[in-house]
Enzyme design. Structure first.
Site, PDB file in Angstrom:
ATOM      1  CB  CYS A 192     -41.594 -73.833  -3.092  1.00  0.00           C
ATOM      2  SG  CYS A 192     -42.651 -72.359  -3.239  1.00  0.00           S
ATOM      3  NE  ARG A 241     -37.040 -71.728   4.521  1.00  0.00           N
ATOM      4  CZ  ARG A 241     -35.821 -71.736   5.029  1.00  0.00           C
ATOM      5  NH1 ARG A 241     -35.578 -72.448   6.107  1.00  0.00           N
ATOM      6  NH2 ARG A 241     -34.856 -71.036   4.476  1.00  0.00           N
ATOM      7  CB  CYS A 259     -14.484 -77.767  20.893  1.00  0.00           C
ATOM      8  SG  CYS A 259     -14.242 -79.459  21.459  1.00  0.00           S
TER       9      CYS A 259
END
Length: 381
Positions: free
Chosen positions: A254, A256, A331
């Site tokens: 694992c 996350r 941008c």
């Protein structure tokens, strides 16, 4: 003149407590490895090392970071495109196992192992045919770059058992990412059990290790409704009773799930405005620091932290009780962190805290696009 606030803050004590609780709930035979790709910062690794079984890495660079934590840390080496130099580094560093994803890679590992006079313990990563429970990302059951199709297993097993310098220890199965349903995850592990038992019978194998991957998710849409790890591990304890005793180790990987909650991304509001009927909040930062929302195409949860300070002449603009879209300083119109989120009030100078930013935030971001300054990184304990 002060610079606008832009920083990651990581709660190491909270991380340690969470990791300890996750590991303590696992039944016997299960091992929790940390998938370093989620966050490979050295303080994160040092905090996790006493609690997890080791680290799962997917590059030579991650291997070096893992070894910097300790020469005795158990390391699993995965990834779909390993170079010969990475394989050699892994064998020299005495990694515990390599997860191999093709027959050609088996030949490559064999050649390197023979050249170094080593034997590589390998798991075959298999792309199962499915079907699988629904999740955010499918890692198997569809055309992907990951693993060996079940239909190609006869050739892969033959290569893994006959090529010199290799020892086949078992199988690696990682089919889903960001799964939020404990019953679905248990059903997937039942599927794994049945497939591996069938392969053992068909190919005359006796597996030592079955790696069931990671894939346990984080609910970014509702931070109060996370994966029920306690309920899952209760069900897992019953399911393990149906696994054969010679599967001495069941590995989880694992990332996350272990580190997401420990980190927040704080960024200062520079401007608020409306264009073409949409209210925008412009911040110092954006997806070049925190790419997860754009990568996953979601609105990341945040809260407004009001600040009273305002030293510019003229009125301080604000947006109140209306949907806002939070954008960064790049941008490009794709630099979006959250979209159409109603906030009571937000003004330039306020801070936004994006919570659950401890995984796949800074690590996957295009840091130097437009050459803006990097955020600060603070590790608290």
């Amino acid at each position: 003149m002060r610079e606008p606030v832009c920083r990651y803050v990581y709660d190491l004590d909270g991380l340690a407590a969470h990791a300890a609780a996750v590991v303590a709930a696992l039944p016997g035979r299960c091992r929790m490895y940390y998938a370093m790709k989620a966050n490979s910062a050295a303080p994160i690794l040092r905090t996790l090392a006493p609690h997890v079984a080791g680290f799962e890495v997917a590059s030579g660079g991650e291997l070096a970071k893992a070894r910097a934590v300790g020469a005795d840390v158990s390391v699993l080496f995965g990834g779909p495109a390993k170079t010969e130099s990475e394989i050699a580094a892994a064998l020299r560093a005495d990694v515990t196992r390599l997860h191999v994803e093709s027959v050609l890679e088996l030949r490559r590992v064999s050649a390197v192992a023979r050249r170094l006079g080593r034997t590589a313990d390998v798991l075959l990563r298999v792309n199962l045919a499915g079907p699988f429970p629904e999740a955010t990302i499918a890692m198997a059951g569809a055309p992907t770059q990951f693993g060996i199709d079940e239909e190609a297993l006869p050739e892969a097993v033959r290569a893994a058992t006959e090529l010199p310098g290799l020892r086949l220890a078992g199988f690696h199965l990682h089919s889903l990412s960001n799964n939020l349903s404990p019953p679905a995850h248990l059903a997937m592990l039942e599927l794994y059990r049945d497939r591996v038992l069938a392969w053992e019978a068909e190919y005359g194998l006796r597996c030592e290790v079955v790696n069931v991957g990671g894939g346990i998710g984080v609910n970014y849409a509702d931070l109060g409704a996370q994966f029920d790890w306690t309920g899952f591990t209760r069900g897992l304890a019953g399911l393990l009773a149906t696994f054969p005793a010679h599967w001495g180790e069941i590995d989880f990987e694992c990332g996350r799930f272990l580190v997401a909650a420990c980190g927040s991304y704080f960024t200062e509001v520079l401007d608020v405005k409306r264009t073409r009927g949409t209210a925008f909040v412009l911040v110092r930062g954006g997806t070049h620091h925190f790419r997860l929302p754009a990568s996953w195409r979601h609105s990341h949860p945040f809260r407004v932290l009001p600040r009273a300070e305002w030293d510019l002449p003229g009125p301080r603009p604000e947006l109140a009780d209306e949907p806002v879209t939070v954008v960064g300083e790049l941008c490009t119109p794709k630099d979006v962190l959250a979209r159409d989120v109603v906030v009571p009030r937000v003004r330039p100078g306020d801070l936004l805290e994006f919570r659950y930013a401890g995984a796949y935030g800074w690590e996957i971001s295009h840091h130097d696009f437009l050459s803006h300054p990097h955020p600060e990184h603070h590790f608290t304990s």
